[in-house]
Motif scaffolding. Structure first.
Motif, PDB file in Angstrom:
ATOM      1  N   ILE A  64       0.817  -1.214   0.000  1.00 36.63           N
ATOM      2  CA  ILE A  64       0.000   0.000   0.000  1.00 36.63           C
ATOM      3  C   ILE A  64       0.853   1.268   0.000  1.00 36.63           C
ATOM      4  O   ILE A  64       1.639   1.496   0.931  1.00 36.63           O
ATOM      5  CB  ILE A  64      -0.911   0.040   1.259  1.00 36.63           C
ATOM      6  N   VAL A  76       1.061   4.958   0.992  1.00 34.33           N
ATOM      7  CA  VAL A  76       0.255   5.780   1.908  1.00 34.33           C
ATOM      8  C   VAL A  76      -0.201   7.075   1.251  1.00 34.33           C
ATOM      9  O   VAL A  76      -1.061   7.784   1.779  1.00 34.33           O
ATOM     10  CB  VAL A  76       1.020   6.090   3.211  1.00 34.33           C
ATOM     11  N   SER A  77       0.342   7.389   0.085  1.00 43.18           N
ATOM     12  CA  SER A  77      -0.049   8.603  -0.643  1.00 43.18           C
ATOM     13  C   SER A  77      -1.285   8.380  -1.517  1.00 43.18           C
ATOM     14  O   SER A  77      -1.757   9.319  -2.168  1.00 43.18           O
ATOM     15  CB  SER A  77       1.107   9.056  -1.543  1.00 43.18           C
ATOM     16  N   LYS A  78      -1.841   7.186  -1.519  1.00 45.43           N
ATOM     17  CA  LYS A  78      -2.866   6.806  -2.498  1.00 45.43           C
ATOM     18  C   LYS A  78      -4.129   7.661  -2.446  1.00 45.43           C
ATOM     19  O   LYS A  78      -4.799   7.853  -3.466  1.00 45.43           O
ATOM     20  CB  LYS A  78      -3.236   5.327  -2.329  1.00 45.43           C
ATOM     21  N   ASN A  79      -4.474   8.198  -1.268  1.00 43.84           N
ATOM     22  CA  ASN A  79      -5.721   8.956  -1.151  1.00 43.84           C
ATOM     23  C   ASN A  79      -5.530  10.470  -1.090  1.00 43.84           C
ATOM     24  O   ASN A  79      -6.484  11.208  -0.832  1.00 43.84           O
ATOM     25  CB  ASN A  79      -6.491   8.486   0.088  1.00 43.84           C
ATOM     26  N   SER A 100      -3.881  12.359   5.988  1.00 41.33           N
ATOM     27  CA  SER A 100      -4.492  11.483   4.987  1.00 41.33           C
ATOM     28  C   SER A 100      -3.796  10.125   4.979  1.00 41.33           C
ATOM     29  O   SER A 100      -4.448   9.073   4.854  1.00 41.33           O
ATOM     30  CB  SER A 100      -4.400  12.117   3.594  1.00 41.33           C
ATOM     31  N   ALA A 101      -2.474  10.124   5.143  1.00 40.54           N
ATOM     32  CA  ALA A 101      -1.728   8.868   5.191  1.00 40.54           C
ATOM     33  C   ALA A 101      -2.146   8.036   6.407  1.00 40.54           C
ATOM     34  O   ALA A 101      -2.260   6.808   6.322  1.00 40.54           O
ATOM     35  CB  ALA A 101      -0.227   9.156   5.237  1.00 40.54           C
ATOM     36  N   GLU A 143      -5.096   8.029   7.806  1.00 42.71           N
ATOM     37  CA  GLU A 143      -6.409   7.469   7.495  1.00 42.71           C
ATOM     38  C   GLU A 143      -6.289   6.271   6.554  1.00 42.71           C
ATOM     39  O   GLU A 143      -7.031   5.279   6.675  1.00 42.71           O
ATOM     40  CB  GLU A 143      -7.291   8.558   6.881  1.00 42.71           C
ATOM     41  N   THR A 144      -5.340   6.336   5.619  1.00 41.52           N
ATOM     42  CA  THR A 144      -5.114   5.213   4.710  1.00 41.52           C
ATOM     43  C   THR A 144      -4.631   3.985   5.474  1.00 41.52           C
ATOM     44  O   THR A 144      -5.116   2.868   5.266  1.00 41.52           O
ATOM     45  CB  THR A 144      -4.091   5.599   3.622  1.00 41.52           C
ATOM     46  N   ASP A 153      -7.536   2.466   7.456  1.00 43.03           N
ATOM     47  CA  ASP A 153      -8.493   1.730   6.626  1.00 43.03           C
ATOM     48  C   ASP A 153      -7.926   0.400   6.138  1.00 43.03           C
ATOM     49  O   ASP A 153      -8.645  -0.615   6.088  1.00 43.03           O
ATOM     50  CB  ASP A 153      -8.916   2.589   5.433  1.00 43.03           C
ATOM     51  N   GLU A 154      -6.649   0.393   5.785  1.00 44.93           N
ATOM     52  CA  GLU A 154      -6.036  -0.835   5.268  1.00 44.93           C
ATOM     53  C   GLU A 154      -5.870  -1.881   6.372  1.00 44.93           C
ATOM     54  O   GLU A 154      -6.098  -3.067   6.148  1.00 44.93           O
ATOM     55  CB  GLU A 154      -4.686  -0.524   4.620  1.00 44.93           C
TER      56      GLU A 154
END
Length: 322
Positions: free
Chosen positions: A123, A125-128, A158-159, A161-162, A165-166
């Motif tokens: 994953i 962590v910058s994805k969102n 944001s990272a 939160e990612t 969630d993961e």
């Protein structure tokens, strides 16, 4: 001939059939494990492998007692230049989930991480972080976006939160714990964001110029209203040339900048050349302090945490530029 065929053909067919069935079941099992996180025994901690220290810090805070975090890059390590060792490959292979920054920060590991992502949870962590929140990258990085996202604390939220969630998707039994841990940490990050904004705003605007070894602080400049100048580009993969040194020297002399900063993960040879060049032009400039850019401080210290690292940087800038 027909009688012989009747005796041998079923064995051959059976053997092939069994092997095929094993392969199909193994593939299905692997996919199910990836989707449902069933590779662990009940009660066993999730094994999470991370690249940079800032991500290790997030996963440790959010995962709490349910996650065992193994970081690959230690204090002072430059992720742009890092090459994975055999030991690192074992850590990646043994992980239930892997978190990395993405945006080509881990340039030499990018292909490895993408290949492993076909077999297990890998994953970025910058994805969102949305496109409008990302800065433009540079050709030498091979990325269209600047990867130094953690220098805007809101991006790092944001990272968090990612990661929350993961981990929740992988380990639904402890999702409420991950949510509670994340909320606690996010509250601390909101305070850090406010503190950073207030401290930088207290520096007189004419003196609010941050000069560093490489262009890692762009997100920081945009978020907290401070002008940023880097000797090198966003990546440290190529050394600063004489033109880079001359260009920065002239800027410092022209604008009468009184302080610049070195970085813990970048050799200071080129910065020393700038200081010498400035002196030859009759202008005096000093090193305002050492900043953490692509790596945090030593493990076990305040600067060895993301919040401690940012506070150190802000306090160092505040003291030097005032």
């Amino acid at each position: 001939m027909n009688k012989q065929s009747k005796k041998t053909l079923p064995r051959w067919v059976t053997t092939v059939g069994v092997l095929s069935l094993v392969l199909v079941l193994a593939s299905a099992c692997s996919q199910e494990q990836k989707e449902q996180g069933t590779t662990r025994e009940a009660g066993q901690k999730i094994k999470a492998t991370t690249t940079i220290g800032m991500i290790s810090d997030i996963v440790g805070k959010v995962g709490g007692d349910h996650v065992e975090v193994t970081g690959i890059m230690k204090s002072g390590v430059d992720p742009h230049l890092y090459k994975a060792s055999q030991g690192d490959m074992r850590k990646l292979d043994q992980a239930d989930i892997i978190f990395y920054n993405g945006l080509h920060l881990e340039g030499k590991m990018q292909d490895i991480l993408e290949k492993i992502g076909k077999q297990k949870h890998v994953i970025p962590v910058s994805k969102n972080i949305t496109q409008d929140q990302l800065r433009t990258g540079s050709p030498e990085m091979g990325s269209e976006h600047d990867p130094h996202i953690w220098f805007n604390v809101q991006n790092w939220m944001s990272a968090v939160e990612t990661v929350r969630d993961e981990l929740s998707a992988l380990d639904a039994a402890h999702a409420e714990d991950y949510k509670a841990n994340a909320e606690t940490y996010l509250a601390e990050l909101r305070k850090l964001d406010d503190y950073t904004r207030e401290q930088i705003a207290s520096i007189p605007e004419a003196q609010r110029v941050l000069v560093t070894a490489h262009d890692a602080f762009g997100y920081f400049g945009d978020a907290y209203d401070i002008q940023v100048k880097g000797l090198q580009g966003m990546s440290t993969e190529s050394e600063a040339g004489s033109q880079d040194v001359t260009k920065l020297r002239d800027y410092l002399v022209e604008h009468k900048i009184k302080a610049l900063f070195v970085e813990t993960s970048v050799p200071r040879k080129a910065i020393d050349a700038v200081i010498q060049g400035v002196a030859q032009q009759g202008h005096t400039i000093r090193i305002g302090g050492e900043l953490y850019s692509d790596a945090m401080g030593k493990e076990g210290t305040e600067e060895g945490t993301y919040i401690g690292m940012v506070r150190h940087n802000v306090n160092t800038m505040d003291k030097a530029l005032k």
